[in-house]
Design a protein around this motif. Structure first.
Motif, short mmCIF file in Angstrom:
data_model
loop_
_atom_site.label_atom_id
_atom_site.label_comp_id
_atom_site.label_asym_id
_atom_site.label_seq_id
_atom_site.Cartn_x
_atom_site.Cartn_y
_atom_site.Cartn_z
N LYS A 67 0.86 -1.18 0.00
CA LYS A 67 0.00 0.00 0.00
C LYS A 67 0.89 1.23 0.00
CE LYS A 67 -3.60 2.52 2.47
NZ LYS A 67 -4.43 2.64 3.67
N ASP A 68 0.93 1.92 -1.15
CA ASP A 68 1.82 3.07 -1.30
C ASP A 68 3.25 2.65 -0.94
OD1 ASP A 68 -0.28 4.68 -2.17
OD2 ASP A 68 -0.87 5.14 -0.11
N ASN A 69 3.81 3.21 0.14
CA ASN A 69 5.18 2.87 0.53
C ASN A 69 5.23 1.81 1.62
OD1 ASN A 69 6.46 4.69 -1.26
ND2 ASN A 69 6.05 6.39 0.14
N ASN A 70 4.09 1.22 1.96
CA ASN A 70 4.07 0.14 2.95
C ASN A 70 4.23 -1.20 2.23
OD1 ASN A 70 3.56 1.86 5.16
ND2 ASN A 70 1.40 1.92 4.64
N PRO A 71 5.24 -2.02 2.58
CA PRO A 71 5.46 -3.29 1.88
C PRO A 71 4.33 -4.27 2.11
CG PRO A 71 6.89 -3.12 3.79
CD PRO A 71 6.23 -1.79 3.65
N GLY A 72 4.24 -5.23 1.21
CA GLY A 72 3.24 -6.28 1.34
C GLY A 72 3.66 -7.35 2.33
N ASN A 110 -11.35 -1.72 -3.35
CA ASN A 110 -9.99 -1.29 -3.71
C ASN A 110 -9.03 -2.45 -3.98
OD1 ASN A 110 -9.56 1.50 -3.99
ND2 ASN A 110 -9.92 1.80 -1.79
N PHE A 111 -9.35 -3.66 -3.50
CA PHE A 111 -8.40 -4.77 -3.65
C PHE A 111 -8.29 -5.22 -5.11
CE2 PHE A 111 -6.89 -9.22 -2.88
CZ PHE A 111 -5.75 -8.90 -2.16
N GLY A 112 -9.32 -4.92 -5.92
CA GLY A 112 -9.30 -5.33 -7.32
C GLY A 112 -8.90 -4.25 -8.28
N ASN A 113 -8.32 -3.12 -7.80
CA ASN A 113 -7.84 -2.09 -8.71
C ASN A 113 -6.35 -1.88 -8.54
OD1 ASN A 113 -7.39 -0.37 -6.51
ND2 ASN A 113 -9.36 0.67 -6.72
N SER A 114 -5.78 -0.92 -9.27
CA SER A 114 -4.33 -0.68 -9.23
C SER A 114 -3.97 0.53 -8.37
CB SER A 114 -3.79 -0.49 -10.66
OG SER A 114 -4.44 0.62 -11.28
N GLY A 115 -4.92 0.99 -7.55
CA GLY A 115 -4.61 2.11 -6.68
C GLY A 115 -3.63 1.73 -5.58
N GLU A 116 -3.06 2.75 -4.93
CA GLU A 116 -2.17 2.58 -3.78
C GLU A 116 -0.97 1.69 -4.10
OE1 GLU A 116 -5.49 2.97 -0.24
OE2 GLU A 116 -5.03 0.99 -1.02
N ASN A 117 -0.49 1.77 -5.37
CA ASN A 117 0.73 1.08 -5.80
C ASN A 117 0.53 -0.41 -6.03
OD1 ASN A 117 3.46 1.34 -6.57
ND2 ASN A 117 4.16 0.53 -4.60
N GLY A 150 8.12 -7.12 -0.51
CA GLY A 150 8.28 -5.70 -0.25
C GLY A 150 7.26 -4.88 -1.02
N LEU A 151 7.75 -4.04 -1.95
CA LEU A 151 6.89 -3.19 -2.78
C LEU A 151 6.72 -3.76 -4.18
CD1 LEU A 151 8.26 0.32 -1.72
CD2 LEU A 151 6.22 -0.85 -0.87
N ASN A 152 7.21 -4.96 -4.41
CA ASN A 152 7.16 -5.57 -5.74
C ASN A 152 6.27 -6.80 -5.72
OD1 ASN A 152 9.11 -3.76 -6.92
ND2 ASN A 152 10.68 -4.87 -5.75
#
Length: 780
Positions: free
Chosen positions: A122-127, A142-149, A174-176
């Motif tokens: 989520k944005d700069n918060n890692p998965g 929101n889970f099914g769109n490309s928002g918040e990175n 992380g963020l990937n």
């Protein structure tokens, strides 16, 4: 396997706690309806048990909670998970997720919350750490769109909201990653996008109700929701076919099973072992999110095979003691990958071994009633470490055999058919004890110096055919005699076997090579009083002559323990320490002793600066006098601390001080030398008066050196001088303190020589009123 080797392995096993098999695995059932949960169910965030369910969030903004099952399962067989969930009581957000992650992940951390449902970034918060798969039940969208990175989503990665959607995402780091894989909208899809939604007749909202609604647990009531998720191993051998069904009730008494995902290929290589967890979150919108009645099973049930046990015969057991045994993995067959013995159960006969219950959650546990078997010959008890168990024979069955039956259950809940264990009950040997050779008493611990050794001897009340010596619970190879030379630190015991091959286990003796204790001490040690002994023990931190021995040597002398309390000879010494009862001292460390040769004394004098006035005999002291203090202490003083008795201090050697008021003042001088020796001297300064007033007995107006009659004064703030003749006539007056005085004239004419009278009225600086009168001579 040889029965004696088996016994030795058991002893090693029980003595090494790091070699433990936990009785966990599948089926895994967690109802969340009791007051507690299994120890392997780990809570985090806002997750808590509430009224018979696991509540992940309250209907409050910006909440997040998670739980994961800390039980690794092999990815080879896939997994089936079923659970009831409840979304209700809020304004409609966000949702919950089911996730799988690498079981080797060391530090578990959930992903971003809000629209990422605790799984994706989520944005700069890692998965999620070690993420492999995430399935989101997203009420807000929101889970099914490309928002918040997030990567990808419905309609090619649109940033629009897709409420009431169930979305599958792959793993990430992380963020990937955490990419969109597939999804279905369960209710009110965007116009013109029926291809991403359930058919109209099957559509339903993920939430069971809004503000003010409650939990729906009855399958026949509208709002009931149950998830049936299966990850079936993919035919290609890589990844899974993801299948998702839900039991949904939208019309009273008409529950339906709806296929959401019929079998989506998720062809991403899985870690060797996985763990499963759940998360939920709210943001600006809210809902209560709960789950209960969780059941985890293996997907490829057909790919599992029952374990196979073996018959154990002619195992020795000894009367009067609890005999310990271990069925190790190598003795039986565990065909299922990554499987262990999870459960051992006992039965009196083969007929007692059957499917005692159809409840899969009960089958997934070791049933307590089968873990202890009491028969006339004794009691069998299953242990907590997989295949370990004990047998305690009852008295009166010596030389008889006993047969019972057992099953083993593996990690996946598969059980063996049943096999026999036959034990022969032998007479127990007489007790055996070990002593330190040469000592008649049993000793619990022996302390040795480095390089030393001690002979341990076994003594018992009957002949023994062999011995086994153990150190820290581990068999010492080759140590089979009655005595053993111990030169390694550890806990020692011996097993002495009698002619029936029954062991008597001795007491234990600990052999220690204690390290020299660390200790602090002062150096140098200073004797500040000349020709007086110093006590070194007061300068050793934690001095304890009961636990330790001390030795001080130097200047041709040796002092032991309390002899160090009186040392008269200064010089360079060495201090050593050892444990009481041992002969080895620590390496010597230097210690210097200094004893002053002459007495170290503080002393001082004082006077009014520049006057030589030292007391009342010299005219006394006054508040505005400048006192000069003069140090006369021992010559080796290096620092001075003055306390003048009025709150003022100084560190000068010879300070000055003005008191400014009358009083008695205790002046204290404290000195120290280079060794830190201290000496103190105290003297009193008494300021008895606040003024001085002195009148001459005569004056000579015609002499320039004595021309005026005026008193000498000090400490006055006002003064009036009156001059009278003998008849009482006033002939001169002044109230000017700076006046030169009377010059012997009256109206410009020098008066005759003779006796005159003065009176003086004044006020001192402390307010005291002063009046003096007297006679004096005018001399011509």
């Amino acid at each position: 396997m040889n029965k004696y080797i088996r016994l030795a392995l058991l002893f090693i096993f029980l003595s090494c706690p790091f070699f433990v098999k936990g009785q966990v695995g599948f089926p895994y059932c967690e109802s969340f309806s009791e007051g507690d949960t299994r120890s392997t169910t780990v809570f985090g965030g806002s997750a808590k048990l509430v009224d018979g369910a696991l509540r992940l969030t309250e209907a409050v903004t910006d909440q997040n909670g998670y739980v994961y099952i800390d039980v690794p399962f092999s990815s080879v067989y896939g997994i089936k998970a079923s659970f009831e969930y409840f979304m209700y009581g809020g304004t409609g957000a966000d949702g919950l997720s089911v996730f799988l992650f690498d079981a080797d992940t060391q530090d578990f951390r959930p992903g971003g919350f809000g629209g990422s449902l605790g799984y994706a970034q989520k944005d700069n918060n890692p998965g999620l750490t070690g993420a492999y798969l995430g399935l989101g039940f997203d009420a807000f969208g929101n889970f099914g769109n490309s928002g918040e990175n997030k990567r990808g989503g419905f309609l090619g990665g649109s940033t629009s909201l897709f409420p009431n959607s169930i979305v599958l995402r792959r793993g990430g780091n992380g963020l990937n990653g955490y990419d969109f894989v597939n999804g279905r909208i369960t209710y009110n899809p965007p116009p013109g996008n029926a291809n991403i939604a359930l058919d109209v007749q099957y559509q339903f909202p993920l939430s069971s109700g809004g503000f003010g609604t409650g939990r729906v647990e009855d399958i026949n009531q509208p709002g009931y929701r149950k998830v049936l998720l299966e990850l079936e191993p993919h035919p290609s051998g890589v990844g899974y076919l993801v299948k998702l069904e839900m039991v949904v009730t939208t019309i009273q008494n008409e529950p339906r099973t709806i296929t959401i995902i019929p079998g989506t290929a998720f062809t991403y290589e899985a870690p060797r072992n996985l763990k499963i967890g759940f998360a939920a979150s709210t943001g600006g919108e809210t809902n209560i999110h709960e789950i209960k009645n969780l059941l985890l099973e293996v997907s490829n049930e057909a790919g599992l095979v029952n374990p196979q046990g073996v018959d154990f015969s002619d195992i020795t057991s000894c009367e009067g003691q609890e005999n310990q045994y271990l069925i190790i993995d190598e003795e039986i067959t565990l065909p299922n990958e990554n499987s262990e013995i999870r459960c051992l159960q006992f039965y009196a006969s083969l007929e007692d071994i059957d499917a005692e219950t159809d409840d899969i959650c009960t089958q997934g546990k070791c049933q307590e009633e089968n873990r202890v078997l009491e028969i006339p010959q004794g009691t069998f008890k299953a242990g907590t470490n997989g295949g370990d168990y004990t047998f305690f024979p009852n008295e009166g069955f010596t030389d008889q055999s006993v047969t019972v039956y057992y099953t083993i259950t593996d990690t996946y809940g598969k059980s063996s058919a049943g096999n026999a264990i036959t034990l022969k009950i032998q007479e127990s040997p007489e007790p055996v004890e070990i002593y330190v050779e040469g000592s008649p008493e049993i000793i619990e611990e022996v302390n040795l110096c480095g390089g030393e050794s001690v002979v341990l001897a076994s003594k018992g009340g009957e002949p023994y055919i062999r011995y086994e010596w153990y150190r820290d619970g581990i068999l010492i190879q080759g140590a089979s005699a009655e005595k053993y030379l111990a030169d390694v630190e550890g806990e020692y015991l011996v097993k002495a076997y009698n002619r029936q091959n029954c062991p008597a286990i001795s007491n234990s003796i600990r052999i220690s090579f204690p390290e020299f204790p660390e200790f602090d001490y002062d150096s140098p040690v200073i004797g500040c009083t000349a020709d007086q002994a110093v006590d070194i023990t007061l300068h050793i931190a934690g001095y304890d002559p009961l636990l330790y021995d001390y030795k001080l040597s130097g200047e041709g002398l040796i002092f032991l323990d309390d002899e160090m309390k009186e040392i008269f000879t200064p010089g360079l010494y060495e201090l050593q320490i050892k444990h009481a009862g041992l002969d080895c001292y620590s390496s010597p460390t230097p210690l210097e002793i200094v004893i002053l040769e002459e007495e170290f004394l503080a002393d001082f004098d004082f006077e009014i600066q520049g006057t030589g006035v030292k007391g009342e005999e010299d005219g006394g002291f006054f508040p505005d006098d400048i006192f000069q203090f003069i140090d006369s202490s021992s010559e080796d003083a290096q620092s001075w601390s003055w306390d003048f008795g009025d709150g003022v201090t100084s560190t000068e050697k010879n300070p000055t001080h003005v008191y400014g008021e009358k009083g008695d003042f205790d002046v204290v001088l404290t000195i120290s030398n280079e060794w830190g020796c201290i000496s103190t001297m105290e003297k009193k300064v008494s300021i008895l008066r606040s003024y001085r007033l002195m009148f001459p007995t005569g004056f000579t107006p015609l002499d320039e050196n004595n021309k005026y009659f005026i008193p000498k004064s000090k400490g006055l703030i006002s003064g009036q001088l009156l001059i009278f003749n003998l008849w009482g006539d006033l002939i001169f007056e002044t109230d000017d303190l700076s006046s030169p005085g009377w010059d012997g004239t009256l109206e410009g004419r020098l008066l005759d020589a003779g006796i005159y009278v003065y009176r003086y009225n004044a006020v001192a600086i402390d307010g005291e009123k002063v009046t003096k009168a007297g006679k004096f001579k005018l001399i011509r």
